[in-house]
Design an enzyme around this catalytic site. Structure first.
Site, PDB file in Angstrom:
ATOM      1  CB  SER A  40       5.679   3.942   1.591  1.00 29.97           C
ATOM      2  OG  SER A  40       4.366   4.430   1.377  1.00 29.97           O
TER       3      SER A  40
ATOM      4  CE  LYS B  86       9.992   4.989  -2.793  1.00 24.81           C
ATOM      5  NZ  LYS B  86       9.511   5.344  -4.139  1.00 24.81           N
TER       6      LYS B  86
ATOM      7  CG  HIS C 207       9.283   2.104   0.374  1.00 25.87           C
ATOM      8  ND1 HIS C 207      10.061   3.165   0.767  1.00 25.87           N
ATOM      9  CD2 HIS C 207       8.215   2.645  -0.269  1.00 25.87           C
ATOM     10  CE1 HIS C 207       9.491   4.303   0.395  1.00 25.87           C
ATOM     11  NE2 HIS C 207       8.368   4.012  -0.229  1.00 25.87           N
TER      12      HIS C 207
END
Length: 396
Positions: A186, A244, A214
């Site tokens: 990340s 996310k 991610h």
């Protein structure tokens, strides 16, 4: 007296963080977390959100949340194992399993909870964990909670991983050995070497665990890093977040039916935390449906990411080794990093400085997160600010 001593200690610690440029100010938003945001009456180009695909403000997700809240209520009312499991939870888990190309899936209240839940449910004090040195804090905490022996290997160094796997297996001390890695790291945006990790795991009989927070929604047509490399049949545990690219909140573990059945009876956050509320669950279902039917949002996200990266590189900034939309601008010194971030703020660009302990000392950077919802004109405004401030502070 004890209370006074605590207050003095806290004040001293906070003063130390501030003097070293390590104290993080929190800015409440006056509205949605979109490509632009409002803070204290000002509008900013927003480059600090994990809302990769812009789904957090998508009307389809909002409508789904409202309808589910009216039908099922504001909260689930209980833990999943009593009577907090709604039809919506079961539907979400079925769709997550199909999305991740696994037999089954289990949803949790957060991605952090997933790592606290799954690691300690599968390995314990008689086992070992091979963990990439740059793994996320939630992985580190999950490993500690498991009581397993933690063996760190150098970041994405496959020779080091292989040597440590060989040593751990040859020792005969461990009943099970697990290798854990982020799918996408990340802070730098680089991708784990999953094909090599899978080959080493096969050689030394390691359990494979990939936290794809991610990567999900970003790589592999949205299915993530594991699908990106064609390894869906060879990774034992796939961890994902719903907060996310999915745009809502929560997390999940995807894997075999036996694994998920085990987590439902042995993972403590599932057993002892109230279930996710109906509204967010319905929004997650809507997001998965969108990503399963089209790659339009992913294409837009990658186009914006490439545009920003090209612009920053052309200006002379060091953007590290990112292979994903995560775009760090490497500064180094903590105080200079925070000064740069404050200057961006004054220029109408919200891009937070990332400093120790999130990254190593001397590795401060501004982390930029372009999304599908940004326009090129928004990114041009940010690039213009970067150029002015970079020259002013001597970074370029």
């Amino acid at each position: 007296m004890a209370g006074i001593m605590l207050q003095k200690w806290l004040q001293d610690q906070l003063d130390g963080l501030r003097s070293n440029g390590l104290y993080n100010e929190i800015d409440p938003l006056q509205g949605a977390n979109g490509p632009t945001i409002r803070i204290s009456g000002r509008t900013f180009v927003n480059l600090s959100s994990n809302n990769y695909l812009g789904l957090a403000t998508d009307s389809r997700l909002i409508d789904a949340a409202i309808a589910a809240t009216r039908q099922y209520g504001a909260g689930a009312g209980a833990v999943r194992t009593i009577n907090g499991t709604l039809e919506l939870h079961a539907e979400l888990e079925r769709k997550l399993a199909a999305f991740k190309h696994t037999e089954s899936a289990i949803a949790y209240q957060s991605g952090f909870n997933c790592n606290m839940a799954a690691i300690s449910a599968v390995v314990d004090g008689g086992d070992a964990i091979l963990s990439d040195e740059l793994n996320h804090a939630s992985i580190i905490d999950g490993c500690r909670l498991s009581r397993a022996t933690i063996i760190r290997y150098r970041h994405s160094d496959m020779d080091d991983l292989r040597a440590k796997a060989m040593e751990a297996r040859a020792s005969g001390k461990y009943a099970k050995i697990m290798v854990i890695t982020d799918g996408v790291f990340s802070m730098d945006g680089d991708i784990a070497k999953l094909p090599d990790i899978a080959a080493i795991a096969d050689e030394f009989e390691l359990i494979t665990y990939v936290d794809d927070a991610h990567g999900s929604g970003v790589l592999g047509g949205g299915a993530g890093t594991v699908k990106h490399f064609g390894l869906s049949e060879r990774i034992d545990l796939q961890i994902g977040t719903l907060s996310k690219a999915i745009g809502v909140v929560g997390g999940y573990v995807a894997g075999s039916k036996l694994l998920i059945d085990w987590l439902k009876v042995r993972s403590r956050p599932f057993l002892f935390s109230t279930a996710q509320p109906p509204g967010p669950v319905a929004s997650c279902i809507a997001a998965i449906d969108i990503l399963s039917s089209s790659e339009e949002l992913q294409a837009a996200m990658w186009a914006r990411a490439d545009y920003l990266k090209r612009g920053l590189k052309a200006l002379g900034f060091d953007i590290g080794r990112s292979e994903t939309p995560i775009t760090p601008v490497m500064i180094g010194d903590e105080s200079l990093t925070q000064t740069f971030s404050r200057e961006l703020y004054e220029a109408g660009v919200y891009a937070k400085g990332i400093v120790f302990p999130t990254v190593p000392k001397g590795a401060g950077r501004i982390r930029n997160m372009p999304t599908a919802a940004h326009t090129e004109s928004m990114l041009d405004e940010a690039l213009s600010a970067y150029e002015r401030i970079g020259r002013k502070l001597g970074v370029i």
